[in-house]
Motif scaffolding. Structure first.
Motif, PDB file in Angstrom:
ATOM      1  N   TRP A   1       3.573  10.447  -7.950  1.00 20.17           N
ATOM      2  CA  TRP A   1       4.993  11.297  -7.979  1.00 20.17           C
ATOM      3  C   TRP A   1       4.931  11.794  -9.198  1.00 20.17           C
ATOM      4  CZ3 TRP A   1       7.688  13.662  -4.650  1.00 20.17           C
ATOM      5  CH2 TRP A   1       9.171  14.151  -4.770  1.00 20.17           C
ATOM      6  N   ASN A   2       4.828  11.140 -10.321  1.00 20.78           N
ATOM      7  CA  ASN A   2       4.790  11.621 -11.536  1.00 20.78           C
ATOM      8  C   ASN A   2       4.046  12.748 -11.958  1.00 20.78           C
ATOM      9  OD1 ASN A   2       7.002  10.083 -12.393  1.00 20.78           O
ATOM     10  ND2 ASN A   2       5.805   8.649 -13.760  1.00 20.78           N
ATOM     11  N   LEU A   3       2.620  12.667 -11.452  1.00 17.82           N
ATOM     12  CA  LEU A   3       1.737  13.811 -11.579  1.00 17.82           C
ATOM     13  C   LEU A   3       2.158  14.960 -10.949  1.00 17.82           C
ATOM     14  CD1 LEU A   3      -1.579  11.766 -11.573  1.00 17.82           C
ATOM     15  CD2 LEU A   3      -0.418  12.658 -13.674  1.00 17.82           C
ATOM     16  N   PHE A   4       2.676  14.758  -9.908  1.00 15.21           N
ATOM     17  CA  PHE A   4       3.170  15.791  -9.060  1.00 15.21           C
ATOM     18  C   PHE A   4       4.359  16.407  -9.550  1.00 15.21           C
ATOM     19  CE2 PHE A   4       5.868  17.275  -5.162  1.00 15.21           C
ATOM     20  CZ  PHE A   4       4.793  18.403  -4.811  1.00 15.21           C
ATOM     21  N   THR A   5       5.246  15.807  -9.931  1.00 18.18           N
ATOM     22  CA  THR A   5       6.366  16.538 -10.362  1.00 18.18           C
ATOM     23  C   THR A   5       6.281  17.235 -11.963  1.00 18.18           C
ATOM     24  OG1 THR A   5       7.051  14.377 -11.298  1.00 18.18           O
ATOM     25  CG2 THR A   5       8.031  15.405  -9.501  1.00 18.18           C
ATOM     26  N   TRP A   6       5.133  16.377 -12.631  1.00 17.32           N
ATOM     27  CA  TRP A   6       4.655  16.977 -14.041  1.00 17.32           C
ATOM     28  C   TRP A   6       4.022  18.459 -13.713  1.00 17.32           C
ATOM     29  CZ3 TRP A   6      -0.796  17.612 -14.951  1.00 17.32           C
ATOM     30  CH2 TRP A   6      -0.886  18.087 -16.421  1.00 17.32           C
ATOM     31  N   TRP A   7       3.307  18.445 -12.555  1.00 21.58           N
ATOM     32  CA  TRP A   7       2.391  19.584 -12.232  1.00 21.58           C
ATOM     33  C   TRP A   7       3.539  20.804 -12.041  1.00 21.58           C
ATOM     34  CZ3 TRP A   7       1.633  22.170  -7.321  1.00 21.58           C
ATOM     35  CH2 TRP A   7       0.820  23.051  -7.346  1.00 21.58           C
ATOM     36  N   LEU A   8       4.579  20.280 -11.454  1.00 24.17           N
ATOM     37  CA  LEU A   8       5.473  21.483 -11.048  1.00 24.17           C
ATOM     38  C   LEU A   8       6.506  21.633 -12.145  1.00 24.17           C
ATOM     39  CD1 LEU A   8       6.803  20.164  -7.480  1.00 24.17           C
ATOM     40  CD2 LEU A   8       4.913  21.995  -8.010  1.00 24.17           C
ATOM     41  N   GLY A   9       6.438  20.879 -13.468  1.00 25.26           N
ATOM     42  CA  GLY A   9       7.313  21.071 -14.682  1.00 25.26           C
ATOM     43  C   GLY A   9       8.463  20.673 -14.285  1.00 25.26           C
TER      44      GLY A   9
ATOM     45  N   GLY B   1      11.268   3.239  -6.207  1.00 21.65           N
ATOM     46  CA  GLY B   1      11.107   3.530  -4.972  1.00 21.65           C
ATOM     47  C   GLY B   1       9.743   2.751  -4.317  1.00 21.65           C
ATOM     48  N   GLY B   2       8.679   3.212  -5.193  1.00 17.66           N
ATOM     49  CA  GLY B   2       7.265   2.352  -4.847  1.00 17.66           C
ATOM     50  C   GLY B   2       7.593   1.218  -4.513  1.00 17.66           C
ATOM     51  N   LEU B   3       8.297   0.418  -5.379  1.00 18.67           N
ATOM     52  CA  LEU B   3       8.262  -1.121  -5.242  1.00 18.67           C
ATOM     53  C   LEU B   3       9.046  -1.283  -3.765  1.00 18.67           C
ATOM     54  CD1 LEU B   3       7.801  -3.727  -6.772  1.00 18.67           C
ATOM     55  CD2 LEU B   3       9.910  -3.724  -7.749  1.00 18.67           C
ATOM     56  N   LEU B   4      10.113  -0.803  -3.579  1.00 18.22           N
ATOM     57  CA  LEU B   4      10.910  -0.841  -2.440  1.00 18.22           C
ATOM     58  C   LEU B   4      10.034  -0.626  -1.337  1.00 18.22           C
ATOM     59  CD1 LEU B   4      14.369   0.805  -3.448  1.00 18.22           C
ATOM     60  CD2 LEU B   4      14.088  -1.748  -3.076  1.00 18.22           C
TER      61      LEU B   4
ATOM     62  N   VAL C   1      17.089  13.840  -6.443  1.00 19.56           N
ATOM     63  CA  VAL C   1      17.580  13.083  -5.053  1.00 19.56           C
ATOM     64  C   VAL C   1      16.363  12.366  -4.184  1.00 19.56           C
ATOM     65  CG1 VAL C   1      18.564  13.580  -2.624  1.00 19.56           C
ATOM     66  CG2 VAL C   1      19.361  14.673  -4.880  1.00 19.56           C
ATOM     67  N   VAL C   2      15.107  13.248  -4.453  1.00 15.20           N
ATOM     68  CA  VAL C   2      14.003  13.023  -3.400  1.00 15.20           C
ATOM     69  C   VAL C   2      13.101  11.854  -4.011  1.00 15.20           C
ATOM     70  CG1 VAL C   2      14.233  15.228  -1.935  1.00 15.20           C
ATOM     71  CG2 VAL C   2      12.551  14.896  -3.832  1.00 15.20           C
ATOM     72  N   THR C   3      13.077  11.498  -5.097  1.00 13.13           N
ATOM     73  CA  THR C   3      12.228  10.913  -5.965  1.00 13.13           C
ATOM     74  C   THR C   3      12.355   9.509  -5.435  1.00 13.13           C
ATOM     75  OG1 THR C   3      12.399  11.781  -7.964  1.00 13.13           O
ATOM     76  CG2 THR C   3      11.745   9.546  -7.947  1.00 13.13           C
ATOM     77  N   ILE C   4      13.303   8.665  -4.999  1.00 11.19           N
ATOM     78  CA  ILE C   4      13.096   7.156  -4.635  1.00 11.19           C
ATOM     79  C   ILE C   4      12.825   7.419  -3.059  1.00 11.19           C
ATOM     80  CG2 ILE C   4      14.583   5.143  -3.688  1.00 11.19           C
ATOM     81  CD1 ILE C   4      15.996   5.423  -6.429  1.00 11.19           C
ATOM     82  N   PRO C   5      13.174   8.073  -2.088  1.00 11.83           N
ATOM     83  CA  PRO C   5      12.859   8.116  -0.801  1.00 11.83           C
ATOM     84  C   PRO C   5      11.244   8.747  -0.609  1.00 11.83           C
ATOM     85  CG  PRO C   5      14.360   9.757  -1.065  1.00 11.83           C
ATOM     86  CD  PRO C   5      14.448   8.677  -2.364  1.00 11.83           C
ATOM     87  N   ALA C   6      10.914   9.602  -1.663  1.00 16.41           N
ATOM     88  CA  ALA C   6       9.547  10.109  -1.264  1.00 16.41           C
ATOM     89  C   ALA C   6       8.365   9.019  -1.895  1.00 16.41           C
ATOM     90  CB  ALA C   6       9.362  11.184  -2.447  1.00 16.41           C
ATOM     91  N   CYS C   7       9.150   8.296  -2.998  1.00 15.46           N
ATOM     92  CA  CYS C   7       8.116   7.091  -3.470  1.00 15.46           C
ATOM     93  C   CYS C   7       7.942   6.037  -2.442  1.00 15.46           C
ATOM     94  CB  CYS C   7       8.463   7.089  -5.118  1.00 15.46           C
ATOM     95  SG  CYS C   7       8.018   8.184  -6.257  1.00 15.46           S
ATOM     96  N   MET C   8       8.952   5.813  -1.676  1.00 13.03           N
ATOM     97  CA  MET C   8       9.132   4.852  -0.795  1.00 13.03           C
ATOM     98  C   MET C   8       8.072   5.103   0.450  1.00 13.03           C
ATOM     99  SD  MET C   8      13.264   3.726  -0.219  1.00 13.03           S
ATOM    100  CE  MET C   8      12.892   2.550   0.954  1.00 13.03           C
ATOM    101  N   ILE C   9       8.150   6.216   1.017  1.00 15.37           N
ATOM    102  CA  ILE C   9       7.262   6.912   1.932  1.00 15.37           C
ATOM    103  C   ILE C   9       5.845   6.809   1.423  1.00 15.37           C
ATOM    104  CG2 ILE C   9       6.416   8.833   3.122  1.00 15.37           C
ATOM    105  CD1 ILE C   9       9.568   9.684   3.228  1.00 15.37           C
ATOM    106  N   ILE C  10       5.500   7.201   0.087  1.00 13.61           N
ATOM    107  CA  ILE C  10       4.238   7.186  -0.302  1.00 13.61           C
ATOM    108  C   ILE C  10       3.849   5.572  -0.542  1.00 13.61           C
ATOM    109  CG2 ILE C  10       2.594   7.535  -2.418  1.00 13.61           C
ATOM    110  CD1 ILE C  10       4.505  10.170  -3.114  1.00 13.61           C
ATOM    111  N   SER C  11       4.335   4.937  -1.042  1.00 12.71           N
ATOM    112  CA  SER C  11       3.929   3.580  -1.121  1.00 12.71           C
ATOM    113  C   SER C  11       3.729   2.634   0.086  1.00 12.71           C
ATOM    114  CB  SER C  11       4.852   2.672  -2.240  1.00 12.71           C
ATOM    115  OG  SER C  11       6.209   2.481  -1.499  1.00 12.71           O
TER     116      SER C  11
END
Length: 337
Positions: free
Chosen positions: A91-99, A110-113, A316-326
């Motif tokens: 997620w960090n690399l994705f958002t970094w790529w988007l700036g 989110g990933g841990l959850l 807003v989407v960071t926690i749910p997105a990382c929950m889904i990814i993990s």
């Protein structure tokens, strides 16, 4: 043997996350000082890295919240931790790529959850701690950042008017003061963000049997973990996240030294307070909204709200997105194993 290999993999990914956190979130500490041309990018990165390192050594309250406060540590395995970290890195690399200046803190949480819930069910989550130290601050910290930035900027403007300082004099004075505020911002970022990885690595060491919890069920962060995380974050900061610096320092509003000082001082004060109470605050949220608050004092249209909208969506989407990814990563690993 397999446990040791997994533990090593987890620690490597954790330090990779810390490194990425350094260059991803370094913009929080140095964007304003670069955009106002108080320091060159290289000077700002070196300055920020030094104070990020010192900040990371200032305490472990946040680390303990991450390590045992959000989910039941007894239910956490090395695989869960690995999935959480990998999701946060992606997620960090994705958002970094988007700036986009998204929150590394919330990505990790989110990933841990996500992985923990897939592994052990919803009851693994300490709901009260999650609400008190993550969810509520997630909404209140941006509001506080905006309000404190707005108020401090008005106060500074009033003092400048009373003293009848010329614009050139004000600019020169605040160029010097911004060195102090940006240093404080870097220190506060290190004090909060570096501790999150400390907590995760310590949790991994507990899960791998390298460390044992104390009689009360708690734990202490080993000194070598603290130093490793501090050094890694500083190294990441030295690599710089220029896309995010551009967004933070130029695209939200056009900053001058007086504005940078107000935004950084406001954000740093809030973050250091949160670190003291063990709250894993989003540095990104606080400094971004402090910049917005400062910008709103001289004209509502000075803030580029379309850019702000994109940033808020990422928040807003960071926690749910990382929950889904993990969750997906954990499921795939479980299927493979």
């Amino acid at each position: 043997m397999i446990t040791i290999l997994i533990l090593i993999a987890v620690i490597v990914v954790a330090l990779a996350f810390e490194f990425i956190n350094g260059f991803h979130d370094c913009a929080n500490a140095i964007a304003t000082v670069v955009s106002t041309k108080v320091l060159s990018p290289k000077q700002a990165v070196l300055f920020g890295a030094s104070l990020e390192f010192l900040g990371a050594l200032t305490g472990t309250h946040v680390a303990k919240t991450i390590g045992s406060g959000i989910v039941n540590s007894d239910m956490i395995t090395l695989t869960v931790i690995f999935c959480a970290l990998l999701a946060a890195v992606i997620w960090n690399l994705f958002t970094w790529w988007l700036g986009l200046p998204s929150s590394s803190s919330h990505a990790l949480i989110g990933g841990l959850l996500g992985a923990a819930i897939v592994k052990a069910g919803i009851n693994v989550v300490h709901v009260h701690t999650l609400m008190d130290k993550v969810i509520i601050p997630m909404f209140t910290s941006p509001m506080l950042g905006f309000c404190v930035g707005f108020t401090l900027m008005l106060l500074i403007a009033w003092v400048v008017i009373v003293l009848r300082e010329t614009p050139n004099t004000v600019n020169k004075q605040f160029r010097k003061l911004q060195l102090l505020s940006s240093g404080l911002m870097a220190l506060s970022h290190g004090s909060n963000d570096a501790q999150k990885t400390m907590g995760i690595i310590t949790l991994a060491l507990l899960a791998g049997g390298v460390l044992k919890p104390d009689p009360t069920g708690g734990f202490e962060i080993p000194l070598y973990v603290i130093i490793a995380c501090a050094m890694t974050m500083a190294a990441g900061t030295m690599n710089g996240g220029w896309k995010i610096i551009k967004t933070m320092g130029h695209k939200i509003i056009k900053l001058k030294p007086i504005h940078g000082f107000a935004a950084e001082t406001s954000a740093a004060g809030l973050i250091l307070t949160a670190s003291h109470f063990g709250i894993p605050l989003s540095t990104t949220h606080v400094i971004s909204t402090a910049i917005m608050g400062v910008g709103s004092t001289f004209h509502a249209h000075a803030v580029k709200w379309r850019i702000v909208g994109n940033i808020v969506i990422a928040w807003v989407v960071t926690i749910p997105a990382c929950m889904i990814i993990s969750s997906i990563i954990y499921y795939l690993i479980y299927k493979i194993i």
